[in-house]
Write an enzyme that holds these catalytic residues in place. Structure first.
Site, PDB file in Angstrom:
ATOM      1  N   ARG A 295      40.323  28.775  42.268  1.00  0.00           N
ATOM      2  CA  ARG A 295      41.512  29.294  42.941  1.00  0.00           C
ATOM      3  C   ARG A 295      41.338  30.753  43.375  1.00  0.00           C
ATOM      4  O   ARG A 295      42.122  31.274  44.139  1.00  0.00           O
ATOM      5  CB  ARG A 295      42.740  29.126  42.018  1.00  0.00           C
ATOM      6  CG  ARG A 295      43.169  27.686  41.857  1.00  0.00           C
ATOM      7  CD  ARG A 295      44.140  27.502  40.695  1.00  0.00           C
ATOM      8  NE  ARG A 295      43.456  27.449  39.404  1.00  0.00           N
ATOM      9  CZ  ARG A 295      44.063  27.259  38.237  1.00  0.00           C
ATOM     10  NH1 ARG A 295      45.375  27.120  38.183  1.00  0.00           N
ATOM     11  NH2 ARG A 295      43.370  27.207  37.110  1.00  0.00           N
TER      12      ARG A 295
ATOM     13  N   ARG B 200      11.968  81.846  63.313  1.00  0.00           N
ATOM     14  CA  ARG B 200      12.601  81.302  64.514  1.00  0.00           C
ATOM     15  C   ARG B 200      12.007  82.041  65.699  1.00  0.00           C
ATOM     16  O   ARG B 200      11.475  83.153  65.543  1.00  0.00           O
ATOM     17  CB  ARG B 200      14.121  81.477  64.462  1.00  0.00           C
ATOM     18  CG  ARG B 200      14.527  82.914  64.437  1.00  0.00           C
ATOM     19  CD  ARG B 200      16.022  83.125  64.309  1.00  0.00           C
ATOM     20  NE  ARG B 200      16.342  84.523  64.470  1.00  0.00           N
ATOM     21  CZ  ARG B 200      17.306  85.145  63.811  1.00  0.00           C
ATOM     22  NH1 ARG B 200      18.048  84.501  62.928  1.00  0.00           N
ATOM     23  NH2 ARG B 200      17.545  86.416  64.039  1.00  0.00           N
TER      24      ARG B 200
ATOM     25  N   ALA C  79      19.403  83.419  59.828  1.00  0.00           N
ATOM     26  CA  ALA C  79      20.070  82.242  60.405  1.00  0.00           C
ATOM     27  C   ALA C  79      19.114  81.512  61.344  1.00  0.00           C
ATOM     28  O   ALA C  79      18.274  82.136  61.992  1.00  0.00           O
ATOM     29  CB  ALA C  79      21.314  82.690  61.161  1.00  0.00           C
TER      30      ALA C  79
ATOM     31  N   GLN D 157      28.050  25.722  28.556  1.00  0.00           N
ATOM     32  CA  GLN D 157      28.740  24.467  28.888  1.00  0.00           C
ATOM     33  C   GLN D 157      28.232  24.067  30.277  1.00  0.00           C
ATOM     34  O   GLN D 157      28.693  24.593  31.285  1.00  0.00           O
ATOM     35  CB  GLN D 157      30.267  24.681  28.900  1.00  0.00           C
ATOM     36  CG  GLN D 157      31.048  23.403  29.121  1.00  0.00           C
ATOM     37  CD  GLN D 157      32.489  23.659  29.572  1.00  0.00           C
ATOM     38  OE1 GLN D 157      32.865  24.775  29.916  1.00  0.00           O
ATOM     39  NE2 GLN D 157      33.289  22.612  29.594  1.00  0.00           N
TER      40      GLN D 157
ATOM     41  N   LYS E 246      22.671  66.106  46.104  1.00  0.00           N
ATOM     42  CA  LYS E 246      22.021  64.992  45.382  1.00  0.00           C
ATOM     43  C   LYS E 246      21.020  65.512  44.378  1.00  0.00           C
ATOM     44  O   LYS E 246      20.177  66.329  44.737  1.00  0.00           O
ATOM     45  CB  LYS E 246      21.321  64.079  46.397  1.00  0.00           C
ATOM     46  CG  LYS E 246      20.775  62.814  45.785  1.00  0.00           C
ATOM     47  CD  LYS E 246      19.443  62.401  46.368  1.00  0.00           C
ATOM     48  CE  LYS E 246      18.309  62.838  45.490  1.00  0.00           C
ATOM     49  NZ  LYS E 246      16.985  62.493  46.012  1.00  0.00           N
TER      50      LYS E 246
ATOM     51  N   LEU F 272      36.820  31.360  26.260  1.00  0.00           N
ATOM     52  CA  LEU F 272      36.497  30.363  27.287  1.00  0.00           C
ATOM     53  C   LEU F 272      36.302  31.057  28.632  1.00  0.00           C
ATOM     54  O   LEU F 272      37.222  31.669  29.165  1.00  0.00           O
ATOM     55  CB  LEU F 272      37.620  29.327  27.398  1.00  0.00           C
ATOM     56  CG  LEU F 272      37.963  28.570  26.112  1.00  0.00           C
ATOM     57  CD1 LEU F 272      39.024  27.515  26.372  1.00  0.00           C
ATOM     58  CD2 LEU F 272      36.711  27.924  25.513  1.00  0.00           C
ATOM     59  N   ALA F 273      35.088  30.951  29.150  1.00  0.00           N
ATOM     60  CA  ALA F 273      34.772  31.666  30.396  1.00  0.00           C
ATOM     61  C   ALA F 273      33.795  30.880  31.266  1.00  0.00           C
ATOM     62  O   ALA F 273      33.046  31.453  32.045  1.00  0.00           O
ATOM     63  CB  ALA F 273      34.189  33.032  30.067  1.00  0.00           C
ATOM     64  N   ALA F 274      33.799  29.556  31.133  1.00  0.00           N
ATOM     65  CA  ALA F 274      32.795  28.767  31.851  1.00  0.00           C
ATOM     66  C   ALA F 274      33.251  28.341  33.234  1.00  0.00           C
ATOM     67  O   ALA F 274      32.429  27.973  34.077  1.00  0.00           O
ATOM     68  CB  ALA F 274      32.429  27.524  31.036  1.00  0.00           C
TER      69      ALA F 274
ATOM     70  N   GLU G 268      50.446  19.643  31.081  1.00  0.00           N
ATOM     71  CA  GLU G 268      49.918  20.450  32.184  1.00  0.00           C
ATOM     72  C   GLU G 268      50.763  20.254  33.433  1.00  0.00           C
ATOM     73  O   GLU G 268      51.320  19.163  33.655  1.00  0.00           O
ATOM     74  CB  GLU G 268      48.458  20.071  32.461  1.00  0.00           C
ATOM     75  CG  GLU G 268      47.505  20.523  31.388  1.00  0.00           C
ATOM     76  CD  GLU G 268      47.613  22.000  31.073  1.00  0.00           C
ATOM     77  OE1 GLU G 268      47.374  22.826  31.966  1.00  0.00           O
ATOM     78  OE2 GLU G 268      47.989  22.336  29.928  1.00  0.00           O
TER      79      GLU G 268
HETATM   80  C1  UD1 Z   1      45.105  26.636  30.823  1.00  0.00           C
HETATM   81  C2  UD1 Z   1      45.875  25.649  29.942  1.00  0.00           C
HETATM   82  C3  UD1 Z   1      47.376  25.786  30.250  1.00  0.00           C
HETATM   83  C4  UD1 Z   1      47.800  27.218  30.032  1.00  0.00           C
HETATM   84  C5  UD1 Z   1      46.939  28.202  30.818  1.00  0.00           C
HETATM   85  C6  UD1 Z   1      47.250  29.610  30.362  1.00  0.00           C
HETATM   86  C7  UD1 Z   1      44.448  23.675  29.604  1.00  0.00           C
HETATM   87  C8  UD1 Z   1      44.191  22.286  30.003  1.00  0.00           C
HETATM   88  N1  UD1 Z   1      45.439  24.298  30.215  1.00  0.00           N
HETATM   89  O1  UD1 Z   1      45.321  26.248  32.174  1.00  0.00           O
HETATM   90  O2  UD1 Z   1      48.106  24.922  29.394  1.00  0.00           O
HETATM   91  O3  UD1 Z   1      49.156  27.368  30.383  1.00  0.00           O
HETATM   92  O4  UD1 Z   1      45.538  27.960  30.566  1.00  0.00           O
HETATM   93  O5  UD1 Z   1      46.567  30.574  31.117  1.00  0.00           O
HETATM   94  O6  UD1 Z   1      43.776  24.191  28.721  1.00  0.00           O
HETATM   95  N2  UD1 Z   1      37.180  26.871  31.109  1.00  0.00           N
HETATM   96  C9  UD1 Z   1      35.943  26.588  30.560  1.00  0.00           C
HETATM   97  N3  UD1 Z   1      35.407  25.358  30.773  1.00  0.00           N
HETATM   98  C10 UD1 Z   1      36.042  24.379  31.474  1.00  0.00           C
HETATM   99  C11 UD1 Z   1      37.320  24.682  32.016  1.00  0.00           C
HETATM  100  C12 UD1 Z   1      37.859  25.936  31.818  1.00  0.00           C
HETATM  101  O7  UD1 Z   1      35.319  27.416  29.902  1.00  0.00           O
HETATM  102  O8  UD1 Z   1      35.487  23.283  31.606  1.00  0.00           O
HETATM  103  C13 UD1 Z   1      37.721  28.213  30.890  1.00  0.00           C
HETATM  104  C14 UD1 Z   1      38.033  28.952  32.168  1.00  0.00           C
HETATM  105  O9  UD1 Z   1      36.897  29.700  32.581  1.00  0.00           O
HETATM  106  C15 UD1 Z   1      39.188  29.838  31.779  1.00  0.00           C
HETATM  107  C16 UD1 Z   1      39.878  29.064  30.663  1.00  0.00           C
HETATM  108  O10 UD1 Z   1      38.955  28.085  30.221  1.00  0.00           O
HETATM  109  O11 UD1 Z   1      38.784  31.094  31.293  1.00  0.00           O
HETATM  110  C17 UD1 Z   1      41.162  28.368  31.142  1.00  0.00           C
HETATM  111  O12 UD1 Z   1      40.832  27.542  32.228  1.00  0.00           O
HETATM  112  P1  UD1 Z   1      41.746  27.473  33.535  1.00  0.00           P
HETATM  113  O13 UD1 Z   1      41.127  26.537  34.468  1.00  0.00           O
HETATM  114  O14 UD1 Z   1      42.051  28.839  33.987  1.00  0.00           O
HETATM  115  O15 UD1 Z   1      43.027  26.799  32.898  1.00  0.00           O
HETATM  116  P2  UD1 Z   1      44.507  26.859  33.441  1.00  0.00           P
HETATM  117  O16 UD1 Z   1      44.675  25.889  34.540  1.00  0.00           O
HETATM  118  O17 UD1 Z   1      44.922  28.239  33.665  1.00  0.00           O
HETATM  119 CA    CA Z   2      43.875  30.223  33.699  1.00  0.00          CA
END
Ligand code: UD1
Ligand code: CA
Length: 467
Positions: A16, A443, A426, A76, A354, A9-11, A158
């Site tokens: 923060r 020179r 020189a 996503q 270089k 998950l990286a979307a 949460e």
């Molecule tokens: C999440 C967990 C929390 C856990 C914590 C651990 C949920 C609701 N909460 O919270 O229980 O303790 O991770 O680190 O899952 N992301 C998406 N799409 C979205 C939202 C998020 O791909 O719509 C990805 C973010 O890029 C991230 C990961 O999901 O890599 C986690 O999202 P983040 O917002 O960091 O969740 P936390 O608040 O840390």
């Molecule tokens: Ca997180």
């Protein structure tokens, strides 16, 4: 054993982090955050590897493709929560039946051995879902694991949705899970956003599965630091520091002398030979190789370069270049990309090199710029030598053959060849080739005016009297 597919998950934008750079591209100990989860899943024998991207999709996709081409990308488009993110991957898994491993891209300290453990546990216990949890001193910011009197997981709450007594729970959700694919996607369809953040929480899947009678298990990491999730700059810096220190300690195990591990920044995939001393405030980037018996630093920055053995580099920057053995670099030298410095070479104070080849035994002691040049063996470059390599249109080559002595303060106007064993005087501006065994002198001839001072004094005295 069932097949395993991973979803990273990286979307998320990573609000923060308060940064314009997408969170997962922030460097952690020098390499982008997302690389860690890619490397980790790449090291396991998985049926499919999916990365869910959203915020700055193209930019992150390009960055990932430059290091890993064996992943599937899911877009996503709106980031509506972690459950929604996993759901976005469903169309890519319609033909898949097995275990889905979910990892957040912001947990770079996670170990492959821990992932193996959770997969094994999930299978052995025949669970529908298995969580990775940790017991921590400071649970703030994480989802809390709520258990019943029998110690079974009943839900994850949460931070923003916790009751006061739940807030005190110090067992947290790592955000790393194994699920049976079919049950996961069925449960995801039932997740609602009735929570404080109005998001679809993946953590709700646990409660949903339990309600329909499925079994949920968990394993707890031994070292909670391993599942640190990076959400802000402070944690990013702490995790980077930890990785740098770990890398330094790993090199020390192999006989590298690291004077101050807390002040040494060795990235992943760096090779260093035994007996090499790494002095404080040294940065060595991923892919660099350093031989044995060297002294690197203090204040050395080695970027993707290869250094031989017994070489010393003080207070200098070396970028994408090769340096031989028994050479001395610095202090305050800048070796720019595509340079090759052979063995027994001295590159001294305030020298910039270089795209230049410097032959064996050559000395470039002070205040010099050598660009697009080829220097033979045993050449001596006088202080203040400048290759004039750029004519405003193209870069031109300077060739300095073996045994040449370039006098101080020379301008070598390229293209130019200084023949074997020749000298330049020189202060010369050398615009034409110098044949071998010759002296090039270019020179103005010096003239001395004898008696000039007393004549001048007399003139000044006469002026005073006139006043
Ligand atoms: C999440 C967990 C929390 C856990 C914590 C651990 C949920 C609701 N909460 O919270 O229980 O303790 O991770 O680190 O899952 N992301 C998406 N799409 C979205 C939202 C998020 O791909 O719509 C990805 C973010 O890029 C991230 C990961 O999901 O890599 C986690 O999202 P983040 O917002 O960091 O969740 P936390 O608040 O840390
Ligand atoms: Ca997180």
């Amino acid at each position: 054993m069932s097949a395993v597919a991973s979803i990273i998950l990286a979307a998320g934008q990573g609000k923060r982090m308060k940064s314009t750079l997408p969170k997962v591209l922030h460097p952690v100990a020098g390499i982008p955050m997302v690389s860690y989860s890619l490397e980790l899943t790449g090291s396991l024998n998985l049926a499919k590897r999916i990365v869910v991207l959203g915020h700055q999709f193209e930019r992150i996709k390009e960055a990932i493709l430059s290091v890993d081409r064996k992943v599937l990308f899911v877009h996503q488009k709106e980031q509506l929560g972690t459950a929604h993110a996993v759901q976005a991957a469903e169309p890519y898994l319609t033909d898949f039946s097995g275990i889905i491993l979910i990892i957040s891209a912001d947990v770079p300290l996670l170990k492959a051995s821990t992932i193996q453990k959770i997969i094994t546990h999930h299978q052995r216990a025949a669970n529908s879902g298995t969580l990775l949890t940790a017991r921590v001193k400071h649970p703030e910011g994480y989802g809390r694991i709520i258990r019943n009197a029998a110690g079974e997981v009943i839900q994850i709450v949460e931070e923003g949705d916790t009751l006061p007594e739940q807030r005190k729970v110090n067992e947290i959700n790592s955000g790393i899970y194994c699920f049976n694919s079919k049950e996961l996607f069925q449960a995801l369809a039932q997740v609602k956003k009735d929570n404080s953040q109005k998001e679809y929480y993946l953590t709700d899947v646990i409660r949903i599965l339990l309600e329909k009678g499925s079994s949920i298990g968990s394993i707890t990491v031994d070292d909670p630091v391993e599942i640190t999730g990076i959400n802000d700059q402070q944690t990013l810096s702490q995790v980077s520091q930890l990785i740098y220190e770990r890398n330094a300690l790993a090199h020390m195990e192999e006989g590298v002398i690291v004077i101050s591990p807390g002040n040494t920044f060795l990235e992943q995939r760096v090779q260093i030979g035994p007996g090499t001393i790494i002095c404080p405030f040294t940065v060595i980037t991923a892919g660099s190789q350093i031989g044995s018996g060297c002294q690197i630093g203090p204040y050395a920055h080695i970027v993707e370069s290869k250094i031989g053995s017994q070489t010393r580099i003080f207070s200098s920057l070396v970028e994408k270049s090769r340096i031989g053995s028994n050479s001395d670099i610095g202090p305050f030298a800048h070796i720019r990309p595509e340079s090759i410095i052979c063995d027994e070479v001295k590159i001294g104070n305030f020298v910039e090199i270089k795209k230049t080849l410097v032959g064996e035994g050559t000395r470039v002691g002070h205040l010099t710029y050598l660009g697009d040049a080829v220097l033979g063996k045993q050449v001596n470059i006088g202080a203040g030598t400048i290759t004039c390599n750029y004519d405003g249109v193209r870069k031109n080559r300077t060739t300095i053959e073996d045994g040449v002595f370039i006098g101080s303060n020379n301008a070598l106007v390229a293209p130019v060849i200084i023949g074997k064993d020749s000298y330049t005087a020189a202060g010369s501006t050398i615009t034409g080739n110098v044949p071998a065994q010759s002296l090039g002198i270019a020179r103005a001839k010096q003239e001395n005016i004898t008696g000039w001072v007393s004549k001048k004094k007399k003139q000044n005295e006469n002026k005073k009297i006139e006043k």
